[in-house]
Design a protein around this motif. Structure first.
Motif, PDB file in Angstrom:
ATOM      1  N   VAL A   1       0.838  -1.201   0.000  1.00 26.07           N
ATOM      2  CA  VAL A   1       0.000   0.000   0.000  1.00 26.07           C
ATOM      3  C   VAL A   1       0.874   1.253   0.000  1.00 26.07           C
ATOM      4  N   SER A   2       1.923   1.262   0.799  1.00 24.37           N
ATOM      5  CA  SER A   2       2.798   2.431   0.819  1.00 24.37           C
ATOM      6  C   SER A   2       3.502   2.626  -0.519  1.00 24.37           C
ATOM      7  N   PHE A   3       3.851   1.544  -1.184  1.00 25.59           N
ATOM      8  CA  PHE A   3       4.484   1.666  -2.497  1.00 25.59           C
ATOM      9  C   PHE A   3       3.492   2.207  -3.527  1.00 25.59           C
ATOM     10  N   GLY A   4       2.234   1.771  -3.446  1.00 24.81           N
ATOM     11  CA  GLY A   4       1.201   2.304  -4.329  1.00 24.81           C
ATOM     12  C   GLY A   4       0.976   3.788  -4.098  1.00 24.81           C
TER      13      GLY A   4
ATOM     14  N   PHE B   1      -2.133   3.760  -8.553  1.00 24.04           N
ATOM     15  CA  PHE B   1      -1.997   3.085  -7.269  1.00 24.04           C
ATOM     16  C   PHE B   1      -1.957   1.575  -7.450  1.00 24.04           C
ATOM     17  N   VAL B   2      -2.833   1.050  -8.292  1.00 27.80           N
ATOM     18  CA  VAL B   2      -2.885  -0.399  -8.527  1.00 27.80           C
ATOM     19  C   VAL B   2      -1.582  -0.881  -9.153  1.00 27.80           C
ATOM     20  N   VAL B   3      -1.041  -0.119 -10.087  1.00 27.45           N
ATOM     21  CA  VAL B   3       0.230  -0.498 -10.710  1.00 27.45           C
ATOM     22  C   VAL B   3       1.342  -0.545  -9.664  1.00 27.45           C
ATOM     23  N   GLY B   4       1.422   0.465  -8.796  1.00 27.31           N
ATOM     24  CA  GLY B   4       2.443   0.466  -7.750  1.00 27.31           C
ATOM     25  C   GLY B   4       2.240  -0.655  -6.751  1.00 27.31           C
ATOM     26  N   PHE B   5       0.995  -0.931  -6.406  1.00 28.97           N
ATOM     27  CA  PHE B   5       0.685  -2.004  -5.468  1.00 28.97           C
ATOM     28  C   PHE B   5       1.092  -3.356  -6.048  1.00 28.97           C
ATOM     29  N   ILE B   6       0.709  -3.605  -7.282  1.00 32.56           N
ATOM     30  CA  ILE B   6       1.026  -4.891  -7.916  1.00 32.56           C
ATOM     31  C   ILE B   6       2.526  -5.035  -8.136  1.00 32.56           C
ATOM     32  N   TRP B   7       3.193  -3.933  -8.473  1.00 30.84           N
ATOM     33  CA  TRP B   7       4.632  -3.967  -8.671  1.00 30.84           C
ATOM     34  C   TRP B   7       5.336  -4.478  -7.401  1.00 30.84           C
ATOM     35  N   GLU B   8       4.962  -3.899  -6.258  1.00 33.54           N
ATOM     36  CA  GLU B   8       5.608  -4.307  -5.013  1.00 33.54           C
ATOM     37  C   GLU B   8       5.130  -5.690  -4.580  1.00 33.54           C
ATOM     38  N   TYR B   9       3.876  -6.008  -4.806  1.00 45.55           N
ATOM     39  CA  TYR B   9       3.347  -7.317  -4.430  1.00 45.55           C
ATOM     40  C   TYR B   9       4.045  -8.430  -5.201  1.00 45.55           C
ATOM     41  N   ARG B  10       4.313  -8.155  -6.478  1.00 44.77           N
ATOM     42  CA  ARG B  10       4.994  -9.132  -7.325  1.00 44.77           C
ATOM     43  C   ARG B  10       6.439  -9.335  -6.862  1.00 44.77           C
ATOM     44  N   ARG B  11       7.082  -8.266  -6.396  1.00 38.64           N
ATOM     45  CA  ARG B  11       8.463  -8.363  -5.927  1.00 38.64           C
ATOM     46  C   ARG B  11       8.572  -9.153  -4.624  1.00 38.64           C
ATOM     47  N   LEU B  12       7.511  -9.101  -3.810  1.00 34.54           N
ATOM     48  CA  LEU B  12       7.568  -9.816  -2.525  1.00 34.54           C
ATOM     49  C   LEU B  12       7.269 -11.233  -2.769  1.00 34.54           C
TER      50      LEU B  12
END
Length: 72
Positions: free
Chosen positions: A7-10, A61-72
């Motif tokens: 969420v913070s990354f988004g 926001f969704v792009v940033g959220f998914i970007w970080e979620y995919r990295r984790l």
């Protein structure tokens, strides 16, 4: 903890876009022709109230959220 990070990354993506938005407008407006005696203007408050702006910010926001979620 991972959800908070995503969420913070988004939100960071949204903040970055909000800071770049005036520069994007100036870059695009400088290439568009204007009529003599007319000037380009941009009202950021009116833009923020429009549904299109909310959709753009939500997508970013969704792009940033998914970007970080995919990295984790």
């Amino acid at each position: 903890m991972n959800l908070i990070k995503c969420v913070s990354f988004g939100l960071l993506f949204v903040l970055g876009f909000a800071l770049l938005c005036p520069f994007i407008f100036l870059a695009t407006a400088s290439f568009l022709p204007t009529k003599p005696g007319r000037a380009w203007g941009w009202d950021p408050v009116a833009f923020a109230k429009s549904p299109l702006a909310w959709l753009i910010f939500l997508l970013i926001f969704v792009v940033g959220f998914i970007w970080e979620y995919r990295r984790l």
